[in-house]
Design an enzyme around this catalytic site. Structure first.
Site, PDB file in Angstrom:
ATOM      1  N   CYS A  88       0.003  -2.965  15.441  1.00  0.00           N
ATOM      2  CA  CYS A  88      -1.091  -3.267  16.361  1.00  0.00           C
ATOM      3  C   CYS A  88      -0.818  -4.669  16.904  1.00  0.00           C
ATOM      4  CB  CYS A  88      -2.449  -3.183  15.664  1.00  0.00           C
ATOM      5  SG  CYS A  88      -2.732  -4.547  14.549  1.00  0.00           S
ATOM      6  N   ARG A 128      -6.429   1.751  12.729  1.00  0.00           N
ATOM      7  CA  ARG A 128      -5.538   1.908  11.582  1.00  0.00           C
ATOM      8  C   ARG A 128      -6.306   2.084  10.281  1.00  0.00           C
ATOM      9  NH1 ARG A 128      -4.135  -1.437   8.396  1.00  0.00           N
ATOM     10  NH2 ARG A 128      -1.961  -0.819   8.378  1.00  0.00           N
ATOM     11  N   ILE A 144      -1.308 -14.596   6.872  1.00  0.00           N
ATOM     12  CA  ILE A 144      -1.522 -13.188   6.550  1.00  0.00           C
ATOM     13  C   ILE A 144      -0.795 -12.268   7.518  1.00  0.00           C
ATOM     14  CG2 ILE A 144      -3.259 -11.383   6.169  1.00  0.00           C
ATOM     15  CD1 ILE A 144      -3.515 -13.693   4.170  1.00  0.00           C
ATOM     16  N   ARG A 147       1.677  -4.204  10.296  1.00  0.00           N
ATOM     17  CA  ARG A 147       0.638  -3.546   9.510  1.00  0.00           C
ATOM     18  C   ARG A 147       1.157  -2.327   8.728  1.00  0.00           C
ATOM     19  NH1 ARG A 147      -4.351  -4.806  11.883  1.00  0.00           N
ATOM     20  NH2 ARG A 147      -5.250  -4.425   9.843  1.00  0.00           N
ATOM     21  N   ARG A 153     -15.275  -3.141  19.127  1.00  0.00           N
ATOM     22  CA  ARG A 153     -14.838  -2.480  17.893  1.00  0.00           C
ATOM     23  C   ARG A 153     -15.583  -3.070  16.695  1.00  0.00           C
ATOM     24  NH1 ARG A 153      -8.533  -1.700  17.188  1.00  0.00           N
ATOM     25  NH2 ARG A 153      -9.463  -0.753  15.354  1.00  0.00           N
ATOM     26  N   LYS A 175     -18.383  -4.377   9.313  1.00  0.00           N
ATOM     27  CA  LYS A 175     -17.447  -3.315   9.748  1.00  0.00           C
ATOM     28  C   LYS A 175     -16.489  -2.989   8.610  1.00  0.00           C
ATOM     29  CE  LYS A 175     -13.672  -4.448  12.223  1.00  0.00           C
ATOM     30  NZ  LYS A 175     -12.426  -3.981  11.584  1.00  0.00           N
ATOM     31  N   ASN A 176     -15.940  -4.017   7.965  1.00  0.00           N
ATOM     32  CA  ASN A 176     -14.874  -3.784   6.977  1.00  0.00           C
ATOM     33  C   ASN A 176     -15.378  -3.348   5.612  1.00  0.00           C
ATOM     34  OD1 ASN A 176     -13.074  -4.308   8.976  1.00  0.00           O
ATOM     35  ND2 ASN A 176     -12.592  -6.386   8.313  1.00  0.00           N
ATOM     36  N   ASP A 218      -9.473 -13.386   9.658  1.00  0.00           N
ATOM     37  CA  ASP A 218     -10.318 -12.806  10.716  1.00  0.00           C
ATOM     38  C   ASP A 218     -11.190 -13.850  11.403  1.00  0.00           C
ATOM     39  OD1 ASP A 218     -10.949  -9.631   9.024  1.00  0.00           O
ATOM     40  OD2 ASP A 218      -9.207 -10.433  10.063  1.00  0.00           O
TER      41      ASP A 218
HETATM   42  C1  EPZ Z   1      -8.037  -5.631   6.238  1.00  0.00           C
HETATM   43  O1  EPZ Z   1      -6.892  -5.093   6.871  1.00  0.00           O
HETATM   44  C2  EPZ Z   1      -9.072  -5.827   7.324  1.00  0.00           C
HETATM   45  N1  EPZ Z   1      -9.411  -4.538   7.907  1.00  0.00           N
HETATM   46  C3  EPZ Z   1      -8.528  -6.770   8.397  1.00  0.00           C
HETATM   47  O2  EPZ Z   1      -9.557  -6.979   9.359  1.00  0.00           O
HETATM   48  C4  EPZ Z   1      -8.185  -8.095   7.737  1.00  0.00           C
HETATM   49  O3  EPZ Z   1      -7.615  -8.963   8.701  1.00  0.00           O
HETATM   50  C5  EPZ Z   1      -7.183  -7.861   6.588  1.00  0.00           C
HETATM   51  O4  EPZ Z   1      -7.733  -6.912   5.660  1.00  0.00           O
HETATM   52  C6  EPZ Z   1      -6.863  -9.144   5.834  1.00  0.00           C
HETATM   53  O5  EPZ Z   1      -8.042  -9.685   5.306  1.00  0.00           O
HETATM   54  C7  EPZ Z   1     -10.247  -3.701   7.221  1.00  0.00           C
HETATM   55  O6  EPZ Z   1     -10.717  -4.011   6.136  1.00  0.00           O
HETATM   56  C8  EPZ Z   1     -10.578  -2.402   7.876  1.00  0.00           C
HETATM   57  P1  EPZ Z   1      -4.134  -6.079   4.246  1.00  0.00           P
HETATM   58  P2  EPZ Z   1      -5.686  -4.491   5.972  1.00  0.00           P
HETATM   59  O7  EPZ Z   1      -3.600  -4.802   3.724  1.00  0.00           O
HETATM   60  O8  EPZ Z   1      -6.212  -3.931   4.719  1.00  0.00           O
HETATM   61  C9  EPZ Z   1       0.557  -6.763   4.318  1.00  0.00           C
HETATM   62  C10 EPZ Z   1     -10.496  -7.176  11.496  1.00  0.00           C
HETATM   63  O9  EPZ Z   1     -10.290  -7.982  12.414  1.00  0.00           O
HETATM   64  N2  EPZ Z   1       0.637  -5.374   3.856  1.00  0.00           N
HETATM   65  O10 EPZ Z   1      -5.086  -6.858   3.380  1.00  0.00           O
HETATM   66  O11 EPZ Z   1      -4.871  -3.648   6.859  1.00  0.00           O
HETATM   67  C11 EPZ Z   1      -0.024  -6.896   5.716  1.00  0.00           C
HETATM   68  O12 EPZ Z   1       0.993  -6.740   6.684  1.00  0.00           O
HETATM   69  C12 EPZ Z   1      -9.330  -6.601  10.731  1.00  0.00           C
HETATM   70  O13 EPZ Z   1     -11.642  -6.805  11.119  1.00  0.00           O
HETATM   71  C13 EPZ Z   1       1.897  -4.818   3.620  1.00  0.00           C
HETATM   72  O14 EPZ Z   1       2.930  -5.452   3.811  1.00  0.00           O
HETATM   73  O15 EPZ Z   1      -4.863  -5.807   5.627  1.00  0.00           O
HETATM   74  C14 EPZ Z   1      -0.601  -8.281   5.693  1.00  0.00           C
HETATM   75  O16 EPZ Z   1       0.436  -9.210   5.886  1.00  0.00           O
HETATM   76  C15 EPZ Z   1      -7.994  -7.063  11.274  1.00  0.00           C
HETATM   77  N3  EPZ Z   1       1.964  -3.535   3.176  1.00  0.00           N
HETATM   78  C16 EPZ Z   1      -1.119  -8.439   4.267  1.00  0.00           C
HETATM   79  O17 EPZ Z   1      -0.388  -7.466   3.494  1.00  0.00           O
HETATM   80  C17 EPZ Z   1       0.825  -2.792   2.943  1.00  0.00           C
HETATM   81  O18 EPZ Z   1       0.945  -1.634   2.512  1.00  0.00           O
HETATM   82  C18 EPZ Z   1      -2.604  -8.198   4.082  1.00  0.00           C
HETATM   83  O19 EPZ Z   1      -2.919  -6.982   4.721  1.00  0.00           O
HETATM   84  C19 EPZ Z   1      -0.430  -3.378   3.202  1.00  0.00           C
HETATM   85  C20 EPZ Z   1      -0.499  -4.674   3.637  1.00  0.00           C
END
Ligand code: EPZ
Length: 427
Positions: free
Chosen positions: A116, A92, A333, A121, A405, A22-23, A311
């Site tokens: 979420c 998102r 995370i 996020r 999803r 998916k990702n 995840d």
């Molecule tokens: C991706 O989300 C994945 N989704 C998530 O999978 C996964 O849990 C996550 O990466 C972490 O591995 C997709 O790839 C579609 P991040 P993403 O930006 O990119 C903070 C699932 O279950 N952050 O890597 O949204 C954030 O809050 C989903 O398949 C900021 O502060 O995650 C988090 O603490 C859930 N500001 C950390 O960074 C930003 O602008 C990592 O988030 C962006 C992120």
């Protein structure tokens, strides 16, 4: 809404094939916006989220058709640059259209995704990264409005935390930028590598794949893509833990064991027999007098790749609920990714949350019992299914749209392995 009903206590035997990730599918679908033509993506899982992303591309003017797991997408005519709130609030990852729209059309208007179940996020890293490329962003009426001031010019982007979709958005935004863009503290997840490979086949010039420092040298144009989505490492890990929980012996095919280094280590430390082949795993938890082998309780801390994936945290917690001792699970995370704890407790799990850590006191292989539980988010729902497979009695999991999803045909795949699992309409 439908629910899943599981009669627990049955071991799993046979083989299961893993679907596309998916990702990886979500950013690769978004990347087809970068250039006109017919794009071909293979091994695209048919999920609620991939259908949502394809719907978003339709709203932007693209057309697509699915033949089995191959999806062909035509992006000749883009008629819009707006990702509406009604759609973004359901997924998102819709923010992934920002990068390609800015690269190709120099403007985009995308609803802020909002929080979420698992956390706030934010997308501040994405927006500050765009600013380094000459993109101006503003927030108005709940929307991100972004446009290229004069021209897209390469710059240096530093992520305070490695952001997966942040890295992917900046990669796509910078492919046409004048000069070089350097992305520091980039995410190293395999899905980012899958996107880089697709962009390279389109003509992009990117170095550093797999490292935390990526360099993009802007090019004048790209050609349409033909790419293959990598197997879903999170689905793979979920099935590994389903067998570890229920007992039995399963061959997991069409996956990449090298993408799960941390989980493999942890499951072996729990006493689960894991065999690694080129394109698959064998996982074995033999039964003794009807019960699967005792599980050692092991601590886990979630980290960016190649650390233990956030995840898979909820699924691992369900497994540790069956352990023979105490396990500390530290979620670093996301700030609210313990929604599954209350539901697991309803099944008899003994879990205490202390800030970002959960202390799981295992109740042993026969300690969980079936209950009516509610899915709260995608991976929490998988955690409840794993617990149900290992529980005495019947479990009903409601709100399974969360599960759908991100897991393709999970009920069918588990039933084929011998689980007593059915999907029924919720009265
Ligand atoms: C991706 O989300 C994945 N989704 C998530 O999978 C996964 O849990 C996550 O990466 C972490 O591995 C997709 O790839 C579609 P991040 P993403 O930006 O990119 C903070 C699932 O279950 N952050 O890597 O949204 C954030 O809050 C989903 O398949 C900021 O502060 O995650 C988090 O603490 C859930 N500001 C950390 O960074 C930003 O602008 C990592 O988030 C962006 C992120």
């Amino acid at each position: 809404m439908d629910k899943i009903v599981i009669h627990g206590g049955r071991p799993l035997y046979g083989r299961v094939s893993i679907s596309g990730a998916k990702n990886a599918a979500l950013p690769l679908i978004a990347a087809t916006l970068l250039t006109p033509g017919w794009h071909t993506l293979h091994n695209v899982p048919d999920l609620r989220d991939t259908r949502t992303m394809l719907r978003l591309l339709e709203i932007l003017g693209a057309r697509w058709q699915r033949q089995g797991s191959t999806v062909r997408i035509n992006t000749d005519q883009l008629t819009g640059v707006e990702a509406p709130y009604e759609l973004v609030k359901t997924m998102r990852a819709s923010v992934l259209v920002l990068g390609p729209l800015l690269a190709r059309l120099k403007t985009a208007r995308v609803s802020l995704p909002g929080g979420c179940a698992i956390g706030a996020r934010p997308i501040n890293y994405h927006l500050s990264g765009f600013e380094q490329l000459g993109i101006r962003t503003s927030l108005r009426e709940g929307y991100v409005e972004a446009r290229v001031e004069e021209q897209l010019s390469g710059g240096t982007v530093y992520f305070d935390k490695p952001s997966v979709t942040g890295t992917e958005n900046l990669l796509m935004a910078s492919v046409f930028a004048q000069g070089e863009t350097v992305i520091k503290n980039a995410a190293r997840e395999p899905e980012v590598g899958n996107l880089i490979e697709m962009l390279e086949t389109m003509g992009a010039v990117i170095t550093g794949k797999g490292s935390d420092r990526l360099t993009v040298s802007g090019v004048g144009e790209l050609c349409p893509a033909e790419a293959t989505i990598i197997p879903d490492r999170i689905e793979t890990g979920t099935y590994l833990m389903a067998v570890a929980a229920a007992g039995g012996e399963v061959e997991i095919t069409d996956c990449i064991p090298a993408h799960l280094p941390a989980l493999t280590e942890k499951l072996q430390a729990c006493g689960v027999e894991i065999g690694v082949r080129d394109s698959g795993f064998t996982v074995r938890c033999p039964l003794n007098q009807g019960l699967a082998c005792p599980l050692e309780s092991v601590d886990v801390t979630t980290l960016p790749y190649p650390g233990f994936p956030t995840d898979l945290q909820a699924q691992f917690m369900a497994l540790m609920a069956l352990g023979s001792g105490a396990s500390v699970i530290h979620e670093t995370i996301f700030e609210n990714r313990f929604m599954h704890v209350a539901e697991l407790e309803r099944m008899g799990a003994n879990i205490k949350i202390d800030g970002a850590a959960a202390i799981v006191r295992g109740v042993g292989r026969s300690g969980l019992s079936g209950a009516q539980v509610m899915a709260t988010d995608l991976r929490a729902s998988a955690s409840l299914v794993i617990a149900a497979l290992a529980s005495r009695g019947v479990t009903e999991v409601s709100r399974i749209y969360h599960l759908e999803r991100g897991y393709e045909k999970m009920v069918e795949k588990l039933a084929a392995l011998g689980a007593d699992i059915k999907r029924i309409p919720e009265a």
